[in-house]
Design an enzyme around this catalytic site. Structure first.
Site, mmCIF file in Angstrom:
data_model
loop_
_atom_site.group_PDB
_atom_site.id
_atom_site.type_symbol
_atom_site.label_atom_id
_atom_site.label_comp_id
_atom_site.label_asym_id
_atom_site.label_seq_id
_atom_site.Cartn_x
_atom_site.Cartn_y
_atom_site.Cartn_z
ATOM 1 N N ASP A 211 0.872 -1.280 0.038
ATOM 2 C CA ASP A 211 -0.015 0.052 0.055
ATOM 3 C C ASP A 211 0.959 1.142 -0.024
ATOM 4 O OD1 ASP A 211 -1.930 2.036 0.465
ATOM 5 O OD2 ASP A 211 -3.074 0.804 1.701
ATOM 6 N N ASP A 212 0.776 2.234 -1.006
ATOM 7 C CA ASP A 212 1.464 3.333 -1.210
ATOM 8 C C ASP A 212 3.063 3.263 -1.304
ATOM 9 O OD1 ASP A 212 -0.983 4.215 -0.800
ATOM 10 O OD2 ASP A 212 -0.476 5.541 0.869
ATOM 11 N N CYS B 80 -6.225 4.368 -3.175
ATOM 12 C CA CYS B 80 -6.270 2.964 -2.865
ATOM 13 C C CYS B 80 -7.370 2.303 -3.386
ATOM 14 C CB CYS B 80 -6.227 2.809 -1.262
ATOM 15 S SG CYS B 80 -4.890 3.808 -0.660
ATOM 16 N N ASP C 43 -0.498 -0.415 -4.847
ATOM 17 C CA ASP C 43 -1.642 0.211 -5.150
ATOM 18 C C ASP C 43 -1.586 1.594 -5.636
ATOM 19 O OD1 ASP C 43 -1.540 1.302 -2.672
ATOM 20 O OD2 ASP C 43 -3.613 1.310 -2.356
HETATM 21 CA CA LIG Z 1 -2.609 3.021 -1.308
#
Ligand SMILES: [Ca+2]
Length: 503
Positions: A57-58, A97, A324
């Site tokens: 994530d990120d 996201c 993502d």
């Molecule tokens: Ca994200």
């Protein structure tokens, strides 16, 4: 599935020495093949690899030591890169996201699957089926472990034989988890816990049946809490100031400088995780936390590789590792993502699968998050539904680059923060155009070769009027081709940042 993709897979299998007859057998219904040979691995099981899809994530595209990052150490990501392929130009079509996750799962653009923001939209699982569900229906054992992050419930979704998830953003320590519908409080650090459950699933699988594991980490999303064992790594780190940190936004759209009448865009710095104007802080605790948090993800990848080796199935398992969306580390004075600058829309993407992937190879063509679902379905010889808008990347692995895309559509919809306007854009191999359709404001246009940090907006420069026109035409073409605008624009939420809900 387009015919050329199917042929490309078969051609590649043939290159590996598999005859047309065995390939034809492998293409038959896996359900039938497995029911006829419950205890003896048949051609279907042998030729349909396991699939492990790991999503962080990120994570920025360059937050790996194999990308030359000056601080972070990621030996297992480096191993994946060394033994597999790096997709050097991998992007999300929406840098946010929930929308990006839905696109990974369905192979569809955001305006097709409808998950336009982070406030709790869920895929319509029947209208836009996910690749794990399709693999499940074709005979794969399927598992989801981690962060689903669409509708805010941790309850199981369709198509998974095994389910272990938390709701929304979750927490880094002692999370509430849901295992196959049973909710409980766990003790431990999230990345390690998710890895434990992922390995349990792997270790319970029967070699007669291929499996697909989707491991979706919470890390490295804010609040960037590292594992206790990593709290003090990189003690001497000096995070370099990005060349675009001091971007004054001169020549850029007025909304970015608070220069238009619309009150929503008069506080341009008030976007998520923006950096307070002033001198660069090379020891910023949040950004150091981000780099430290990544180490447990690397440990997790190492444990998965080791387990696959011990089970003797490493080379019969396709591992796809990606994120993502990207993340600003101070570029243009920003944190977070959403905007169409490179650091936001570029993602890391690595794949390991020796039968089709040359070690230490690099694909330079533009590959998108919407390509993941059709690629994995192609690998398993499962037809992609009509809602899939991405393409299988398997031909690229064989060097078949003719006819590959030379541009793609970017879209961003109004989200929880209404200080970032809706945008559409086109990125080609060398250029980028960004349009703000709801504002009376100028476009942005960058020459990515001459100006890779996107500091000089050429959209208003008469010398580039023809280039602007061409990119406008290409953007319009992509919007029509992909069905953008053919549906009513969803009602814009009016929630002031920071919202009480997820982001
Ligand atoms: Ca994200």
């Amino acid at each position: 599935m387009p015919t050329d993709q199917t042929f490309s897979r078969r051609e590649m299998l043939a290159r590996m020495g598999w005859t047309a007859a065995t390939v034809a057998l492998a293409s038959c219904s896996a359900v039938k093949a497995e029911s006829a040979s419950a205890h003896t691995p048949g051609p279907a099981a042998l030729h349909r690899p396991n699939i492990i899809f790991i999503l962080t994530d990120d994570q920025r595209y360059d937050a790996m030591s194999c990308m030359g990052h000056p601080i972070v150490k990621t030996p297992n990501m480096d191993r994946l890169r060394r033994e597999g392929v790096l997709f050097q130009n991998a992007f999300v079509t929406t840098s946010l996201c929930s929308p990006a996750r839905a696109s990974f799962l369905t192979g569809a653009y955001v305006h097709t699957h409808g998950v336009i923001g982070n406030w709790g939209c869920e895929i319509d699982h029947d209208a836009t089926p996910t690749f794990p569900r399709l693999l499940h229906d074709a005979g794969y054992r399927t598992a989801f472990v981690g962060k689903w992050h669409m509708k805010h419930t941790n309850q199981p979704r369709p198509g998974f034989d095994y389910w272990l998830a938390f709701a929304g953003q979750g927490v880094y320590n002692d999370p509430t988890l849901n295992e196959n519908g049973r909710e409980f409080k766990a003790t431990g650090y999230i990345t390690d816990l998710l890895t434990d459950y992922a390995l349990n699933f792997i270790n319970q699988q029967n070699p007669d049946q291929p499996y697909c594991l989707y491991l979706s980490h919470k890390a490295v999303h804010s609040p960037f809490t590292p594992a206790p064992r990593h709290e003090n790594i990189y003690p001497d780190a000096q995070i370099p100031e990005p060349p675009s940190f001091q971007d004054t936004k001169a020549g850029k759209p007025a909304w970015q400088r608070g220069g238009i009448a619309d009150p929503r865009y008069q506080q341009p710095r008030d976007v998520p995780d923006s950096i307070t104007p002033g001198p660069w802080d090379p020891n910023n605790a949040r950004r150091l936390g981000y780099l430290r948090t990544l180490s447990a993800v690397d440990d997790s990848l190492g444990r998965i590789l080791k387990t696959l080796e011990e089970r003797g199935e490493l080379d019969n398992t396709l591992i796809l590792y990606t994120s993502d969306n990207g993340y600003f580390f101070g570029e243009h004075g920003l944190g977070d993502k959403r905007l169409m600058y490179e650091e936001s829309l570029r993602i890391p993407m690595l794949m390991r699968y020796p039968p089709l992937v040359k070690p230490n190879s690099t694909v330079t063509q533009m590959v998108l998050n919407i390509d993941v679902a059709p690629t994995l379905l192609d690998l398993a010889d499962v037809p992609a539904p009509a809602t899939v808008q991405g393409r299988s990347v398997l031909p690229l692995l064989a060097g078949k680059t003719a006819g590959w895309r030379t541009s793609f559509l970017y879209e961003y919809w109004i989200d929880l923060t209404d200080r970032i306007p809706r945008m559409v854009g086109v990125r080609t191999d060398g250029w980028k155009l960004i349009r703000y359709p709801d504002l009376q404001d100028i476009d942005e246009m960058y020459d990515l070769t001459a100006d890779p940090t996107e500091m000089t907006n050429l959209a208003q420069d008469p010398k580039y009027a023809e280039q602007h026109q061409q990119l406008n035409a290409e953007l319009n073409r992509l919007m029509i081709e992909t069905g953008y605008g053919s549906k009513p624009i969803p009602k814009e939420p009016r929630v002031t940042w920071p919202a009480k809900t997820e982001h």
